[in-house]
Design an enzyme around this catalytic site. Structure first.
Site, PDB file in Angstrom:
ATOM      1  N   GLY A  37     -21.519   6.000   4.304  1.00 31.40           N
ATOM      2  CA  GLY A  37     -20.588   6.406   3.262  1.00 31.40           C
ATOM      3  C   GLY A  37     -21.147   6.109   1.885  1.00 31.40           C
ATOM      4  N   GLY A  89     -19.788   7.144  -1.058  1.00 26.11           N
ATOM      5  CA  GLY A  89     -18.753   7.527  -2.009  1.00 26.11           C
ATOM      6  C   GLY A  89     -18.655   6.555  -3.159  1.00 26.11           C
ATOM      7  N   LYS A  90     -17.412   6.326  -3.617  1.00 29.66           N
ATOM      8  CA  LYS A  90     -17.187   5.541  -4.816  1.00 29.66           C
ATOM      9  C   LYS A  90     -17.792   4.146  -4.738  1.00 29.66           C
ATOM     10  CE  LYS A  90     -12.642   6.281  -5.003  1.00 29.66           C
ATOM     11  NZ  LYS A  90     -11.270   6.249  -5.541  1.00 29.66           N
ATOM     12  N   VAL A  91     -17.710   3.504  -3.560  1.00 32.59           N
ATOM     13  CA  VAL A  91     -18.234   2.143  -3.405  1.00 32.59           C
ATOM     14  C   VAL A  91     -19.659   2.153  -2.870  1.00 32.59           C
ATOM     15  CG1 VAL A  91     -17.918  -0.084  -2.262  1.00 32.59           C
ATOM     16  CG2 VAL A  91     -15.921   1.204  -3.043  1.00 32.59           C
ATOM     17  N   GLY A  92     -19.912   2.991  -1.887  1.00 38.04           N
ATOM     18  CA  GLY A  92     -21.221   2.999  -1.239  1.00 38.04           C
ATOM     19  C   GLY A  92     -22.374   3.247  -2.188  1.00 38.04           C
ATOM     20  N   LYS A  98       0.867  -1.183   0.000  1.00 40.30           N
ATOM     21  CA  LYS A  98       0.000   0.000   0.000  1.00 40.30           C
ATOM     22  C   LYS A  98       0.901   1.230   0.000  1.00 40.30           C
ATOM     23  CE  LYS A  98      -4.544   0.874   0.326  1.00 40.30           C
ATOM     24  NZ  LYS A  98      -5.634   0.117  -0.306  1.00 40.30           N
TER      25      LYS A  98
END
Length: 360
Positions: free
Chosen positions: A183, A185-188, A83
């Site tokens: 959340g 966002g991009k995934v939620g 990471k």
């Protein structure tokens, strides 16, 4: 080009290598953590975030890179765990020179680490980074990449949630269940779509007004609450943390009403022992690095020439992996997080050992 510092002895963390990168002219300050290459090159995204200190950035990259090793192992990938974090506010300092400087540091590792998107970085950023390094995934479709990895991340979380629902309620569906998504966002946002499509009743929250506007326009049937604290304490069957890590802490778990926790956020357990508290309260926690592996499956597929249907099929198998972990947890009398760790460590040890057999 700048300052490049590396250590092959990162102390008691178990990491193989930790690299500190700095390019003063572009403002780049980054840390790359390689936890394990037992199964292959380390793969994990780059997080661009305004950490309070270098110590906080280092702690995050160490936790995240370890989690990636376990995630990649359980996803069945021949890839290790790594990471990276870029320390700073992406809204203020992200630039082409900074991203390209970062790409050159990645290139110096000679393929020991492949990067991808994470919080604060996007497909367009990967295209820029790729102008300086071969070792980047999550690129745009126009540049031969997999595109937005959030798509299969959300799909994998949904599959893990289906397996958890089957384990608890006897059927692999969220139909009629009340699911709290923290959340959007991009995934939620993708996960919310899958849940609505499956017949779930969704209640959600996000700190970003734009995300709330999106859900009101796209899924007006979704109930919105003020914050995560209100969501956690509400009458929900499933809790889906889809923002930053540490979502499951002592305070949260004490008031959590859900019977299942399945979400996309990394490192959801705030500290060791929380998994036992969840189990003692009768809450089934599906380990985050198991269910959110769809994104890494998607970008890993890029390495061999991306095929979306092949990657989606692999991500769909997160359902089977989750079922197996829950079965082992019951059989061995341990929390699912412990069962998942054991399964990942077994694969890293048994398959990683084969690399000692010299081919020439």
């Amino acid at each position: 080009m700048g300052v490049f510092a590396t250590t092959d002895d990162p102390g008691s963390t178990g990491h193989e290598q930790v690299v500190f990168c700095q390019d003063k002219q572009s403002g780049l300050k980054a840390i790359i953590g390689i936890y394990s290459t037992a199964l292959g090159p380390a793969l994990g995204g780059t997080r661009f975030y305004p950490y309070a200190s270098e110590e906080a950035a280092l702690a995050d990259v160490l936790d995240l890179s370890r989690g990636m090793a376990y995630k990649n192992a359980l996803a069945g990938l021949d890839l290790g765990g790594g990471k990276a974090v870029i320390w700073g506010d992406p809204e203020r300092i992200k630039s082409e020179p900074l991203l390209r400087a970062y790409g050159r540091f990645v290139e110096t590792l000679g393929g020991r680490y492949y990067t991808a998107c994470d919080v604060g970085t996007y497909v367009a950023d990967m295209d820029v980074i790729a102008r300086e390094t071969r070792y980047v995934t999550g690129r745009s479709v126009e540049h031969g990449g997999a595109g937005d990895s959030s798509v299969l991340t959300a799909w994998g979380v949904f599959q893990g949630m289906r397996a958890a629902a089957e384990h608890v309620w006897g059927a692999p569906t969220l139909a009629g269940r009340r699911v709290g998504v923290a959340g959007l966002g991009k995934v939620g946002k993708y996960l919310t779509g899958h849940l609505v499509g499956d017949g779930a009743e969704v209640v959600a929250t996000d700190v970003n007004p734009k995300a709330l506007e999106w859900v009101r326009a796209t899924h007006p049937q979704v109930e919105l609450v003020d914050d995560t604290a209100a969501l956690v304490a509400s009458d929900i069957d499933v809790y889906a943390p889809c923002a930053l890590g540490g979502a499951l802490n002592d305070d949260t778990v004490a008031v959590l009403q859900a019977k299942v926790v399945t979400g996309a956020a990394n490192n959801q357990l705030a500290h060791p022992g929380i998994e036992k508290v969840l189990a003692d309260r009768g809450i089934l926690y599906t380990p985050d690095y198991v269910v959110n592996a769809g994104g890494v499956i998607q970008v890993a597929d890029e390495i061999e020439g991306f095929n979306f249907e092949r990657a989606k099929l692999r991500a769909t198998r997160i359902y089977d992996t989750t079922r197996e972990i829950l079965r082992l947890a019951d059989e061995e009398g341990v929390p699912p997080a412990v069962a998942a760790d054991r399964l990942a460590e077994r694969r890293m040890a048994e398959v990683g050992r084969l690399r000692t057999i010299r081919l020439r």
